[in-house]
Design a protein around this motif. Structure first.
Motif, mmCIF file in Angstrom:
data_model
loop_
_atom_site.group_PDB
_atom_site.id
_atom_site.type_symbol
_atom_site.label_atom_id
_atom_site.label_comp_id
_atom_site.label_asym_id
_atom_site.label_seq_id
_atom_site.Cartn_x
_atom_site.Cartn_y
_atom_site.Cartn_z
ATOM 1 N N ASN A 9 -20.180 13.855 -40.616
ATOM 2 C CA ASN A 9 -20.478 13.954 -42.039
ATOM 3 C C ASN A 9 -21.066 12.702 -42.651
ATOM 4 O OD1 ASN A 9 -18.332 16.149 -41.578
ATOM 5 N ND2 ASN A 9 -19.310 16.647 -43.512
ATOM 6 N N THR A 55 -14.223 19.623 -45.417
ATOM 7 C CA THR A 55 -14.495 21.035 -45.108
ATOM 8 C C THR A 55 -15.899 21.223 -44.548
ATOM 9 O OG1 THR A 55 -15.153 21.434 -47.396
ATOM 10 C CG2 THR A 55 -12.864 21.904 -46.829
ATOM 11 N N GLU A 56 -16.829 20.383 -44.962
ATOM 12 C CA GLU A 56 -18.223 20.517 -44.521
ATOM 13 C C GLU A 56 -18.417 20.224 -43.037
ATOM 14 O OE1 GLU A 56 -17.667 19.492 -48.655
ATOM 15 O OE2 GLU A 56 -17.325 18.208 -46.928
ATOM 16 N N GLU A 59 -19.627 23.049 -40.794
ATOM 17 C CA GLU A 59 -21.004 23.548 -40.895
ATOM 18 C C GLU A 59 -21.768 23.274 -39.601
ATOM 19 O OE1 GLU A 59 -22.574 21.681 -44.406
ATOM 20 O OE2 GLU A 59 -21.266 22.840 -45.733
ATOM 21 N N GLU A 70 -18.882 28.305 -42.032
ATOM 22 C CA GLU A 70 -18.024 28.391 -43.203
ATOM 23 C C GLU A 70 -16.669 28.979 -42.828
ATOM 24 O OE1 GLU A 70 -17.758 30.728 -47.473
ATOM 25 O OE2 GLU A 70 -19.607 30.823 -46.307
#
Length: 139
Positions: A9, A55-56, A59, A70
């Motif tokens: 990220n 949370t990303e 992806e 998701e």
């Protein structure tokens, strides 16, 4: 264990990272959990731990051929959504020196191994029964 980098990220420094393995698992590198109030709510088995990740991060599952990254079903003990909007991911703590040598892991992070089937199940839409159960107030 052979690793395939899926993503992280940030472009700067070490941060939560996702890998696919040749063993049908994912390795989730994330922040160590030191908060005793959170650890008290987890039922960790022998050799298990948990990490916190944005949370990303999931992806990047699309780079492993999945249609989406998701998370649609948040289910204990694999993934828990925190009040801060991050995920806590529980799994076997990685101790394989060959695998660890392929990663850059700062002292405040660790890595857990989670079966691909467990993660991909979380990508599915919740069943009607699941939605109803979540809507019921706890007794």
């Amino acid at each position: 264990m052979k690793l395939r980098f899926l993503g992280k990220n940030s472009n700067v420094g070490d941060c939560p990272t996702l890998y696919a393995t040749d063993r049908g698992t994912y390795l989730v590198q994330g922040w160590r959990i030191f908060a005793n109030d959170l650890l008290m709510h987890l039922e960790l088995g022998v050799g298990e731990t948990a990490v916190e990740v944005p949370t990303e991060l999931f992806e990047h599952l699309t780079k492993d051929g999945l249609a989406t990254g998701e998370i649609r079903r948040v289910e204990d003990p694999i993934v828990i959504l925190t009040p801060g909007g991050t995920f806590v991911v529980q799994g076997q703590e990685v101790t394989d020196t060959e695998a660890l040598a392929q990663m850059e892991i700062p002292d405040y992070e660790t890595v857990v191994e989670v079966p691909k089937t467990a993660i991909t199940a979380l990508l599915e839409e919740p069943l009607e029964a699941d939605l109803q159960r979540r809507a019921q107030p706890a007794l």
